[in-house]
Design a protein around this motif. Structure first.
Motif, PDB file in Angstrom:
ATOM      1  N   GLY A  87     -35.185  48.742 113.990  1.00  0.00           N
ATOM      2  CA  GLY A  87     -36.501  48.983 114.584  1.00  0.00           C
ATOM      3  C   GLY A  87     -36.589  48.664 116.060  1.00  0.00           C
ATOM      4  N   ALA A  88     -35.468  48.277 116.658  1.00  0.00           N
ATOM      5  CA  ALA A  88     -35.464  47.923 118.083  1.00  0.00           C
ATOM      6  C   ALA A  88     -35.835  49.125 118.951  1.00  0.00           C
ATOM      7  N   ARG A  89     -36.555  48.845 120.023  1.00  0.00           N
ATOM      8  CA  ARG A  89     -37.022  49.902 120.930  1.00  0.00           C
ATOM      9  C   ARG A  89     -35.864  50.572 121.659  1.00  0.00           C
ATOM     10  N   CYS A  90     -34.814  49.820 121.933  1.00  0.00           N
ATOM     11  CA  CYS A  90     -33.672  50.359 122.664  1.00  0.00           C
ATOM     12  C   CYS A  90     -32.398  49.675 122.188  1.00  0.00           C
ATOM     13  N   HIS A  91     -31.266  50.202 122.626  1.00  0.00           N
ATOM     14  CA  HIS A  91     -29.970  49.677 122.199  1.00  0.00           C
ATOM     15  C   HIS A  91     -29.808  48.212 122.610  1.00  0.00           C
ATOM     16  N   ARG A  92     -30.287  47.868 123.799  1.00  0.00           N
ATOM     17  CA  ARG A  92     -30.183  46.482 124.273  1.00  0.00           C
ATOM     18  C   ARG A  92     -30.899  45.522 123.338  1.00  0.00           C
ATOM     19  N   ASP A  93     -32.114  45.856 122.927  1.00  0.00           N
ATOM     20  CA  ASP A  93     -32.898  44.970 122.066  1.00  0.00           C
ATOM     21  C   ASP A  93     -32.236  44.793 120.700  1.00  0.00           C
ATOM     22  N   GLY A  94     -31.618  45.872 120.203  1.00  0.00           N
ATOM     23  CA  GLY A  94     -30.902  45.772 118.939  1.00  0.00           C
ATOM     24  C   GLY A  94     -29.704  44.841 119.057  1.00  0.00           C
ATOM     25  N   LEU A  95     -29.029  44.878 120.211  1.00  0.00           N
ATOM     26  CA  LEU A  95     -27.879  44.011 120.439  1.00  0.00           C
ATOM     27  C   LEU A  95     -28.298  42.545 120.578  1.00  0.00           C
ATOM     28  N   ILE A  96     -29.473  42.324 121.112  1.00  0.00           N
ATOM     29  CA  ILE A  96     -29.996  40.957 121.203  1.00  0.00           C
ATOM     30  C   ILE A  96     -30.114  40.359 119.792  1.00  0.00           C
ATOM     31  N   ILE A  97     -30.676  41.144 118.866  1.00  0.00           N
ATOM     32  CA  ILE A  97     -30.810  40.682 117.474  1.00  0.00           C
ATOM     33  C   ILE A  97     -29.423  40.436 116.875  1.00  0.00           C
ATOM     34  N   LYS A  98     -28.507  41.378 117.099  1.00  0.00           N
ATOM     35  CA  LYS A  98     -27.163  41.265 116.531  1.00  0.00           C
ATOM     36  C   LYS A  98     -26.441  40.020 117.014  1.00  0.00           C
ATOM     37  N   PHE A  99     -26.515  39.753 118.312  1.00  0.00           N
ATOM     38  CA  PHE A  99     -25.788  38.610 118.867  1.00  0.00           C
ATOM     39  C   PHE A  99     -26.404  37.282 118.433  1.00  0.00           C
ATOM     40  N   LEU A 100     -27.724  37.207 118.383  1.00  0.00           N
ATOM     41  CA  LEU A 100     -28.372  35.972 117.940  1.00  0.00           C
ATOM     42  C   LEU A 100     -27.994  35.655 116.496  1.00  0.00           C
ATOM     43  N   PHE A 101     -27.976  36.686 115.653  1.00  0.00           N
ATOM     44  CA  PHE A 101     -27.676  36.470 114.238  1.00  0.00           C
ATOM     45  C   PHE A 101     -26.179  36.320 113.983  1.00  0.00           C
ATOM     46  N   SER A 102     -25.378  37.213 114.519  1.00  0.00           N
ATOM     47  CA  SER A 102     -23.941  37.228 114.219  1.00  0.00           C
ATOM     48  C   SER A 102     -23.199  36.036 114.800  1.00  0.00           C
ATOM     49  N   LEU A 103     -23.633  35.557 115.969  1.00  0.00           N
ATOM     50  CA  LEU A 103     -22.954  34.435 116.603  1.00  0.00           C
ATOM     51  C   LEU A 103     -23.711  33.114 116.442  1.00  0.00           C
ATOM     52  N   GLY A 104     -24.939  33.172 115.925  1.00  0.00           N
ATOM     53  CA  GLY A 104     -25.717  31.946 115.743  1.00  0.00           C
ATOM     54  C   GLY A 104     -26.100  31.295 117.057  1.00  0.00           C
ATOM     55  N   LEU A 105     -26.379  32.116 118.059  1.00  0.00           N
ATOM     56  CA  LEU A 105     -26.681  31.596 119.397  1.00  0.00           C
ATOM     57  C   LEU A 105     -28.096  31.047 119.511  1.00  0.00           C
ATOM     58  N   ARG A 106     -28.263  30.075 120.383  1.00  0.00           N
ATOM     59  CA  ARG A 106     -29.603  29.681 120.827  1.00  0.00           C
ATOM     60  C   ARG A 106     -30.037  30.731 121.842  1.00  0.00           C
ATOM     61  N   VAL A 107     -31.341  30.953 121.970  1.00  0.00           N
ATOM     62  CA  VAL A 107     -31.811  31.982 122.892  1.00  0.00           C
ATOM     63  C   VAL A 107     -31.433  31.625 124.330  1.00  0.00           C
ATOM     64  N   SER A 108     -31.422  30.342 124.671  1.00  0.00           N
ATOM     65  CA  SER A 108     -31.038  29.933 126.023  1.00  0.00           C
ATOM     66  C   SER A 108     -29.576  30.256 126.311  1.00  0.00           C
ATOM     67  N   GLU A 109     -28.745  30.235 125.265  1.00  0.00           N
ATOM     68  CA  GLU A 109     -27.328  30.578 125.422  1.00  0.00           C
ATOM     69  C   GLU A 109     -27.147  32.078 125.590  1.00  0.00           C
ATOM     70  N   LEU A 110     -27.940  32.839 124.857  1.00  0.00           N
ATOM     71  CA  LEU A 110     -27.868  34.291 124.936  1.00  0.00           C
ATOM     72  C   LEU A 110     -28.169  34.794 126.345  1.00  0.00           C
ATOM     73  N   VAL A 111     -29.266  34.304 126.934  1.00  0.00           N
ATOM     74  CA  VAL A 111     -29.684  34.830 128.236  1.00  0.00           C
ATOM     75  C   VAL A 111     -28.767  34.383 129.366  1.00  0.00           C
ATOM     76  N   LYS A 112     -27.943  33.354 129.134  1.00  0.00           N
ATOM     77  CA  LYS A 112     -27.025  32.883 130.175  1.00  0.00           C
ATOM     78  C   LYS A 112     -25.659  33.568 130.114  1.00  0.00           C
ATOM     79  N   MET A 113     -25.452  34.448 129.136  1.00  0.00           N
ATOM     80  CA  MET A 113     -24.157  35.102 129.002  1.00  0.00           C
ATOM     81  C   MET A 113     -23.881  36.049 130.169  1.00  0.00           C
ATOM     82  N   ARG A 114     -22.676  35.940 130.704  1.00  0.00           N
ATOM     83  CA  ARG A 114     -22.240  36.801 131.799  1.00  0.00           C
ATOM     84  C   ARG A 114     -21.019  37.594 131.334  1.00  0.00           C
ATOM     85  N   TRP A 115     -20.770  38.705 132.007  1.00  0.00           N
ATOM     86  CA  TRP A 115     -19.642  39.534 131.603  1.00  0.00           C
ATOM     87  C   TRP A 115     -18.311  38.809 131.772  1.00  0.00           C
ATOM     88  N   ASP A 116     -18.214  37.949 132.778  1.00  0.00           N
ATOM     89  CA  ASP A 116     -16.939  37.251 132.975  1.00  0.00           C
ATOM     90  C   ASP A 116     -16.749  36.094 131.995  1.00  0.00           C
TER      91      ASP A 116
END
Length: 288
Positions: A128-157
């Motif tokens: 039901g995510a509005r866009c691909h990015r929002d769906g990935l946010i759900i996937k990463f929070l659930f699949s990796l068990g991340l805290r939201v503060s950890e998710l938003v600090k992720m960098r490509w490097d």
């Protein structure tokens, strides 16, 4: 030297200086921000200096929070923030004794069992995510068990490859503690589809080189939940709790889960074991 006067190891001459020193001692930016808000609320209520505050003032503050209808967990967090400040002030010799020593925070009963989301509902959120990015946010929070503060600090490097082609990501958690998590290859490939050239942040404000704010992520999740008919109280931390219970249900080792979640004590991780209500050691015994 007056023996009744505390030995000071701080140059702070005012409450403002002491509060800045106290906040500086906190490793997490998020913690510093939360503690500052708690202090400002306390100051607005009491209008007292740290040296003027007495036990009754802390008790009155707790009563005010209760009368305003704050939940026990919120009251506990606010009181513990103020306790931390007064404890720090005593340690550095700014005041002789903390007025918080005899004031107890309300008992908060762990209610993780009410903050779980079924796997089927996680899939609904993703779909039901509005866009691909929002769906990935759900996937990463659930699949990796991340805290939201950890998710938003992720960098490509933060991502790197192992010799066998597996993908891992470096995570900066509470207190700036670092850990490394395995990322399913298919999820990393999906992630590359939203990558913007020269933007270091994985989840960022569209067309800006700034990461998403944590409250933006909360809003995204709640908006999707309402849209697809999932419990609208769901939050990013619900997804983290559900990651833990789902991993254990499928046989994940407790020490591995502790490492993945970034817990400093296995006691914290063990709380998820009590949620397996339909399981018990008797299930493994058969005398028929």
């Amino acid at each position: 030297m007056d023996p009744s006067k505390p030995i000071s190891i701080t140059r702070a001459n005012t409450d403002k200086d002491l509060v800045l020193s106290w906040l500086y001692s906190k490793a997490s930016t998020l913690t510093r921000h939360r503690y500052l808000k708690s202090y400002e609320q306390w100051l607005s209520f009491s209008n007292l200096t740290l040296k003027e505050a007495k036990v009754e003032d802390i008790q009155d503050y707790r009563t005010m929070l209760e009368m305003k209808g704050y939940k026990p967990a919120t009251i506990s967090q606010k009181l513990n923030s103020i306790k931390s400040l007064f404890t720090y002030a005593v340690k550095v010799g700014y005041i002789a004794m903390s007025p918080c020593v005899v004031v107890k925070a309300p008992v908060v009963h762990d209610q993780i069992s009410t903050k779980l989301i079924a796997l089927e509902d996680v899939k609904k959120l993703i779909e039901g995510a509005r866009c691909h990015r929002d769906g990935l946010i759900i996937k990463f929070l659930f699949s990796l068990g991340l805290r939201v503060s950890e998710l938003v600090k992720m960098r490509w490097d933060d991502f790197y490859f192992l010799s066998g082609g597996e993908v891992k990501v470096r995570i900066i958690g509470k207190g700036n503690k670092k850990r490394e998590l395995l990322v399913p290859t298919y999820m990393y490939q999906e992630l590359l589809k939203i990558r913007e050239a020269d933007n270091p942040w994985v989840f960022h404000v569209p067309l800006h080189h700034t990461p998403l704010r944590t409250n933006t992520v909360f809003y995204i999740i709640k908006k999707i939940a309402v849209k697809v008919g999932v419990n609208e109280d769901v939050s990013a931390h619900w997804l983290r709790h559900s990651h833990a219970t789902e991993s254990l249900r499928k046989g994940c080792d407790l020490s591995l889960l502790m490492q993945s979640l970034g817990h400093s004590s296995i006691t914290t991780t063990q709380k998820y074991l009590c949620l397996r209500e339909t399981e018990g050691s008797s299930s493994y015994i058969d005398i028929e």
